[in-house]
Write an enzyme that holds these catalytic residues in place. Structure first.
Site, PDB file in Angstrom:
ATOM      1  CD1 TRP A 102      -2.361  -2.124   1.665  1.00 43.17           C
ATOM      2  CD2 TRP A 102      -3.046  -1.029  -0.150  1.00 43.17           C
ATOM      3  NE1 TRP A 102      -3.414  -2.820   1.122  1.00 43.17           N
ATOM      4  CE2 TRP A 102      -3.854  -2.172   0.014  1.00 43.17           C
ATOM      5  CE3 TRP A 102      -3.287  -0.190  -1.234  1.00 43.17           C
ATOM      6  CZ2 TRP A 102      -4.890  -2.489  -0.869  1.00 43.17           C
ATOM      7  CZ3 TRP A 102      -4.319  -0.507  -2.112  1.00 43.17           C
ATOM      8  CH2 TRP A 102      -5.107  -1.644  -1.924  1.00 43.17           C
ATOM      9  CG  ASP A 169      -3.378   4.048   3.852  1.00 48.48           C
ATOM     10  OD1 ASP A 169      -4.399   3.814   4.522  1.00 48.48           O
ATOM     11  OD2 ASP A 169      -3.128   3.481   2.765  1.00 48.48           O
ATOM     12  CE  LYS A 193      -9.269  -2.827   2.795  1.00 48.84           C
ATOM     13  NZ  LYS A 193      -8.080  -2.043   2.474  1.00 48.84           N
TER      14      LYS A 193
HETATM   15  C1  LIG Z   1      -7.576  -1.432   1.219  1.00 49.87           C
HETATM   16  C2  LIG Z   1      -6.526  -0.414   1.409  1.00 49.87           C
HETATM   17  C3  LIG Z   1      -6.400   0.686   0.541  1.00 49.87           C
HETATM   18  C4  LIG Z   1      -7.260   0.851  -0.701  1.00 49.87           C
HETATM   19  O1  LIG Z   1      -8.556   1.113  -0.415  1.00 49.87           O
HETATM   20  P1  LIG Z   1      -9.650   1.290  -1.578  1.00 49.87           P
HETATM   21  O2  LIG Z   1     -10.859   1.666  -0.807  1.00 49.87           O
HETATM   22  O3  LIG Z   1      -9.758  -0.008  -2.304  1.00 49.87           O
HETATM   23  O4  LIG Z   1      -9.187   2.395  -2.461  1.00 49.87           O
HETATM   24  C5  LIG Z   1      -5.412   1.607   0.796  1.00 49.87           C
HETATM   25  N1  LIG Z   1      -4.599   1.479   1.864  1.00 49.87           N
HETATM   26  C6  LIG Z   1      -4.692   0.439   2.719  1.00 49.87           C
HETATM   27  C7  LIG Z   1      -3.770   0.353   3.877  1.00 49.87           C
HETATM   28  C8  LIG Z   1      -5.659  -0.531   2.520  1.00 49.87           C
HETATM   29  O5  LIG Z   1      -5.764  -1.568   3.367  1.00 49.87           O
END
Ligand SMILES: *Cc1c(COP(=O)(O)O)cnc(C)c1O
Length: 362
Positions: A102, A169, A193
């Site tokens: 990521w 993030d 998530k």
């Molecule tokens: C799933 C995830 C993303 C991407 O998310 P989307 O909603 O599919 O754009 C970005 N960063 C992390 C850490 C993730 O787990």
């Protein structure tokens, strides 16, 4: 009603059963309004009360300081990979620390808008690099505090020198533990998530970082514009906000070992992770390759030493009521995501299955 299977998906992922039941009960008529939340105007008093309560509960749970704005956005983590540099980079320098898939994706997207420099790269070391080559005049430093695919988690946020803002993030571990806001300039997280359905993206942004967006930034993704409109510049993802709000209420009343709220869920997350990593480390069939100092409490990737057993493992797990254990296609193997809504019983059932499978095939 019979027990639901345990769902170890990485995202969209398990939600608290209480919340799902409440959503079902309120589906056709929310609180006597005669409407489903999906059918309400986002500017009506019913939905405004839902969004305000969700925002208040979220800020209370995470103890968000007054100088941060909370935005309910769309676009997901990948959207934010563009919106952050569009809003914060001023077209200048951005430093990134790579710890997995990521953060690599974030760096790649930021390169379209800014001069991106890799300050450190974990590569295949399975641990967060110690030395960071940071630039004092960077607009911000980006890290992914929980690498959902690789299973690396920051257990402490870094202190970035020279007052350079830290962007995190935290998509896959937000609300699993507290956030030290004194070290953060901006945090973003997709909801799917650890806190709700897909479609909602949370952004927490410090006031002083607003108002510097590039001209080319779309208005609907300009943090200042969204903040001024209380996340109602355009139609927000109303149903996802409603469900996330119910998850916040569930978290507020959550109790574990004499603790309540975020402290309680954090302690249960610690205990669940300890149980699962302990079982993996004690076995001679399974292996986790992340250094113990930075193993994720949320996403536990593991590999079977004999990969030929993979398909049989997944089929037997499913038959035992343990769903979605397949690892991300980029790394293979298995992954158990044990988010807030995964119960201790779920992890115990997984551990019992691991032992049983090993006894029969190891
Ligand atoms: C799933 C995830 C993303 C991407 O998310 P989307 O909603 O599919 O754009 C970005 N960063 C992390 C850490 C993730 O787990």
């Amino acid at each position: 009603m019979s027990q639901r299977p345990y769902n170890f998906a990485a995202g969209p992922a398990v939600l608290p059963e209480d919340v799902l039941r409440q959503v079902a009960a309120e589906m056709l008529d929310w609180h006597g309004s005669g409407m489903s939340v999906m059918e309400m105007s986002h500017r009506g008093k019913e939905f405004i009360s839902i969004a305000d309560t969700a925002q208040r509960d979220l800020r209370e749970l995470l103890r968000v300081p007054d100088n941060f704005r909370t935005l309910f956005m769309q676009g997901g983590g990948l959207g934010e990979n563009a919106f952050v540099p569009l809003n914060l980079s001023r077209g200048g320098k951005v430093d990134v620390v790579l710890t997995g898939s990521w953060s690599r994706k974030s760096a790649g997207e930021a390169r379209r808008y800014a001069d991106v420099h890799v300050a450190a790269d974990a590569a295949d070391s399975g641990r967060i690099p110690e030395h960071w080559d940071l630039r004092p005049d960077a607009a911000y430093v980006h890290v992914c505090t929980n690498e959902t695919i690789d299973g690396l988690e920051f257990h402490e946020l870094p202190v970035v020198p020279n007052d350079v803002p830290l962007v995190i993030d935290c998509s896959s571990h937000v609300l699993s533990r507290p956030i030290d806001w004194s070290r953060v300039g901006l945090a973003f997280a997709g909801a799917q998530k650890n806190l709700g359905p897909a479609g909602l993206t949370l952004v927490f942004v410090r006031d002083d970082l607003l108002g510097h967006a590039l001209d080319i930034c779309p208005a609907a993704f300009n943090y200042e514009t969204v903040a001024k409109a209380d996340s109602m510049f355009n139609t927000p993802p109303t149903f996802a906000i409603y469900v996330a709000g119910l998850v916040f209420q569930w978290l507020k009343r959550f109790e574990y070992q004499g603790l309540k709220g975020l402290a309680a869920i954090e302690q249960r997350n610690i205990d669940k992770a300890k149980l699962l990593y302990g079982a993996i480390d004690a076995s001679s069939l399974y292996v986790n390759r992340v250094h113990p100092s930075c193993r994720s409490r949320m996403n536990v990737p593991f590999f079977l030493k004999d990969e030929r057993l993979n398909d049989g493992f997944l089929a037997e797990a499913k038959a035992a009521g343990l769903l979605q254990l397949k690892g991300h296609k980029s790394v293979g193997g298995m992954r158990a995501s044990i988010y807030n809504a995964m119960s201790m019983e779920g992890v115990q059932a997984l551990v019992a299955f691991l032992k049983d499978f090993e006894a029969r095939h190891g």
